[in-house]
Design a protein around this motif. Structure first.
Motif, PDB file in Angstrom:
ATOM      1  N   ALA A  22      63.599  65.869  58.802  1.00 31.21           N
ATOM      2  CA  ALA A  22      62.370  66.124  58.896  1.00 31.21           C
ATOM      3  C   ALA A  22      61.329  66.224  57.521  1.00 31.21           C
ATOM      4  N   PHE A  23      60.435  65.813  57.348  1.00 34.38           N
ATOM      5  CA  PHE A  23      59.719  65.772  55.991  1.00 34.38           C
ATOM      6  C   PHE A  23      58.208  66.469  56.226  1.00 34.38           C
ATOM      7  N   ALA A  24      58.033  66.933  55.057  1.00 26.27           N
ATOM      8  CA  ALA A  24      56.820  67.867  54.807  1.00 26.27           C
ATOM      9  C   ALA A  24      55.676  66.854  54.597  1.00 26.27           C
ATOM     10  N   TRP A  25      54.503  66.920  55.226  1.00 26.65           N
ATOM     11  CA  TRP A  25      53.250  66.165  54.640  1.00 26.65           C
ATOM     12  C   TRP A  25      52.458  66.500  53.387  1.00 26.65           C
ATOM     13  N   ALA A  26      52.392  65.387  52.773  1.00 26.29           N
ATOM     14  CA  ALA A  26      51.735  65.554  51.346  1.00 26.29           C
ATOM     15  C   ALA A  26      50.151  65.658  51.733  1.00 26.29           C
ATOM     16  N   SER A  27      49.392  66.010  50.738  1.00 28.14           N
ATOM     17  CA  SER A  27      48.087  66.278  50.900  1.00 28.14           C
ATOM     18  C   SER A  27      47.454  65.061  50.868  1.00 28.14           C
ATOM     19  N   PRO A  28      46.437  64.897  51.675  1.00 27.96           N
ATOM     20  CA  PRO A  28      45.522  63.895  51.890  1.00 27.96           C
ATOM     21  C   PRO A  28      44.785  63.287  50.666  1.00 27.96           C
ATOM     22  N   LYS A  29      44.861  61.981  50.688  1.00 26.46           N
ATOM     23  CA  LYS A  29      44.049  61.430  49.246  1.00 26.46           C
ATOM     24  C   LYS A  29      42.580  61.246  49.472  1.00 26.46           C
ATOM     25  N   ARG A  30      42.108  61.328  50.936  1.00 25.19           N
ATOM     26  CA  ARG A  30      40.874  61.145  51.004  1.00 25.19           C
ATOM     27  C   ARG A  30      40.369  61.941  52.271  1.00 25.19           C
ATOM     28  N   THR A  31      39.170  62.245  52.536  1.00 21.14           N
ATOM     29  CA  THR A  31      38.610  62.744  53.751  1.00 21.14           C
ATOM     30  C   THR A  31      38.650  61.870  54.942  1.00 21.14           C
ATOM     31  N   THR A 110      61.879  58.929  70.624  1.00 25.24           N
ATOM     32  CA  THR A 110      60.789  59.308  71.236  1.00 25.24           C
ATOM     33  C   THR A 110      59.759  60.088  70.389  1.00 25.24           C
ATOM     34  N   TYR A 111      58.656  59.761  70.647  1.00 36.13           N
ATOM     35  CA  TYR A 111      57.582  60.852  70.188  1.00 36.13           C
ATOM     36  C   TYR A 111      56.435  60.947  71.071  1.00 36.13           C
ATOM     37  N   THR A 112      55.792  62.130  71.152  1.00 34.93           N
ATOM     38  CA  THR A 112      54.573  62.056  72.501  1.00 34.93           C
ATOM     39  C   THR A 112      53.377  61.439  71.773  1.00 34.93           C
ATOM     40  N   ARG A 113      52.416  60.952  72.794  1.00 33.52           N
ATOM     41  CA  ARG A 113      51.279  60.268  72.185  1.00 33.52           C
ATOM     42  C   ARG A 113      50.586  61.139  71.168  1.00 33.52           C
ATOM     43  N   ARG A 114      50.413  62.484  71.507  1.00 28.54           N
ATOM     44  CA  ARG A 114      49.688  63.405  70.267  1.00 28.54           C
ATOM     45  C   ARG A 114      50.396  63.252  69.091  1.00 28.54           C
ATOM     46  N   GLN A 115      51.617  63.034  69.024  1.00 33.93           N
ATOM     47  CA  GLN A 115      52.292  63.009  67.861  1.00 33.93           C
ATOM     48  C   GLN A 115      52.012  61.828  67.059  1.00 33.93           C
ATOM     49  N   LEU A 116      51.813  60.570  67.791  1.00 32.67           N
ATOM     50  CA  LEU A 116      51.672  59.338  67.377  1.00 32.67           C
ATOM     51  C   LEU A 116      50.091  59.358  66.722  1.00 32.67           C
ATOM     52  N   CYS A 117      49.305  60.057  67.576  1.00 33.46           N
ATOM     53  CA  CYS A 117      48.006  59.973  67.084  1.00 33.46           C
ATOM     54  C   CYS A 117      47.981  60.796  65.688  1.00 33.46           C
ATOM     55  N   TYR A 118      48.606  61.786  65.617  1.00 33.13           N
ATOM     56  CA  TYR A 118      48.528  62.751  64.222  1.00 33.13           C
ATOM     57  C   TYR A 118      49.315  61.951  63.363  1.00 33.13           C
ATOM     58  N   ILE A 119      50.296  61.127  63.384  1.00 31.10           N
ATOM     59  CA  ILE A 119      50.661  60.370  62.474  1.00 31.10           C
ATOM     60  C   ILE A 119      49.983  59.178  61.901  1.00 31.10           C
ATOM     61  N   ALA A 120      48.998  58.695  62.895  1.00 34.90           N
ATOM     62  CA  ALA A 120      48.135  57.722  62.617  1.00 34.90           C
ATOM     63  C   ALA A 120      47.063  58.196  61.686  1.00 34.90           C
ATOM     64  N   ALA A 121      46.539  59.359  62.100  1.00 31.94           N
ATOM     65  CA  ALA A 121      45.520  59.960  61.394  1.00 31.94           C
ATOM     66  C   ALA A 121      45.834  60.479  59.978  1.00 31.94           C
ATOM     67  N   ARG A 122      47.149  61.195  59.935  1.00 32.46           N
ATOM     68  CA  ARG A 122      47.366  61.382  58.684  1.00 32.46           C
ATOM     69  C   ARG A 122      47.762  60.267  57.660  1.00 32.46           C
ATOM     70  N   SER A 123      48.318  59.020  58.377  1.00 31.33           N
ATOM     71  CA  SER A 123      48.338  58.200  57.223  1.00 31.33           C
ATOM     72  C   SER A 123      47.238  57.380  56.832  1.00 31.33           C
ATOM     73  N   LEU A 124      46.013  57.467  57.798  1.00 33.08           N
ATOM     74  CA  LEU A 124      44.751  56.863  57.354  1.00 33.08           C
ATOM     75  C   LEU A 124      44.067  57.759  56.336  1.00 33.08           C
ATOM     76  N   VAL A 125      44.405  58.992  56.107  1.00 33.87           N
ATOM     77  CA  VAL A 125      43.696  59.743  55.097  1.00 33.87           C
ATOM     78  C   VAL A 125      44.712  59.945  53.999  1.00 33.87           C
ATOM     79  N   GLY A 126      45.700  58.945  53.914  1.00 29.74           N
ATOM     80  CA  GLY A 126      46.787  58.869  52.870  1.00 29.74           C
ATOM     81  C   GLY A 126      47.457  59.920  52.785  1.00 29.74           C
ATOM     82  N   SER A 127      47.873  61.058  53.759  1.00 30.24           N
ATOM     83  CA  SER A 127      48.638  62.013  53.618  1.00 30.24           C
ATOM     84  C   SER A 127      50.048  61.296  54.059  1.00 30.24           C
ATOM     85  N   GLY A 128      50.867  61.054  53.061  1.00 27.78           N
ATOM     86  CA  GLY A 128      52.413  60.676  53.001  1.00 27.78           C
ATOM     87  C   GLY A 128      53.253  61.955  53.681  1.00 27.78           C
ATOM     88  N   THR A 129      54.552  61.390  53.412  1.00 30.51           N
ATOM     89  CA  THR A 129      55.494  62.561  53.430  1.00 30.51           C
ATOM     90  C   THR A 129      56.479  62.687  52.344  1.00 30.51           C
TER      91      THR A 129
END
Length: 226
Positions: A22-31, A110-129
């Motif tokens: 498990a990896f912690a989320w980094a701070s987002p790069k954009r809003t 497996t991931y849940t749908r909400r987890q996948l939505c969350y991963i997509a949103a985190r990635s779009l704002v530049g929040s890596g791991t």
């Protein structure tokens, strides 16, 4: 036969014997607003188009309502990875392929749908791991040279737009209301492809009518399926 970790009534799971980290989320790069504007910046063919789904409220998902949902209900809502201390679990087989986050043949995650939505949103704002350069963010931020628009990234192109429309579907999904996780999404990696002769031999005398498969036909112009 599987390793499960409960996450608000839903499960992240890996196949038998598969380890995970498990990896912690980094701070987002954009809003959220900046990430949305980067994908839908007003160029020809790049404008957001409101969408309506038959499930859910039936109301159109606009750019404003989508940004509000992503910011307030998804990213600032109940953490879909709370069972992991807010970190994202990734399959890491102890003796897996290179890179090590790839599933070995015949294994699944497996991931849940909400987890996948969350991963997509985190990635779009530049929040890596932290400590793990995940493939989705690496791809989204890969610089390309476009002869018309100059330096572009998949996040500002069609791939990024597709992720925003995916998030629109997430926002309208009644199965995600109130922080619910929705269904599990299973990702599998097949075993090595068998020889054609072996596949044909295995299929002899085994009609698909007894296989218990469910087929969904789309408007592809093909003849109706029996």
């Amino acid at each position: 036969a599987a390793k499960f970790a409960a996450a608000g009534g839903a499960d992240f799971a890996t196949g038998l014997g598969d380890a995970s980290q498990a990896f912690a989320w980094a701070s987002p790069k954009r809003t959220v607003a900046e990430a949305f504007s980067a994908a839908f910046d007003g160029r020809a063919g790049a404008a957001w188009k409101d969408v309506t789904f038959t499930e859910g409220s039936g109301l159109a998902v606009t750019s404003a309502t989508l940004a509000q949902w992503v910011q307030s209900e998804l990213l600032a809502g109940p953490d879909p990875f709370a069972a992991f201390g807010g970190k994202m679990p990734v399959p890491f087989p102890p003796q897996g392929p290179n890179p090590p986050d790839q599933l070995p043949p015949g294994h699944w995650v497996t991931y849940t749908r909400r987890q996948l939505c969350y991963i997509a949103a985190r990635s779009l704002v530049g929040s890596g791991t932290d400590g793990y350069a995940n493939g989705l963010l690496r791809y989204l931020e890969t610089q390309t040279t476009d002869p018309v628009y100059g330096h572009c990234t998949p996040a500002t192109g069609d791939f990024g737009k597709a992720l925003w429309y995916f998030l629109a579907a997430c926002s309208a999904d009644p199965g995600l209301r109130g922080g619910a996780h929705g269904p599990a999404v299973i990702v599998t990696k097949p075993l090595p492809e068998p020889a054609v002769a072996l596949a044909r031999k295995a299929a002899d005398g085994r009609p698909l009518s007894t296989a218990g498969l469910r087929l969904c036909q789309y408007g592809d112009g093909a003849a109706p399926l029996d």
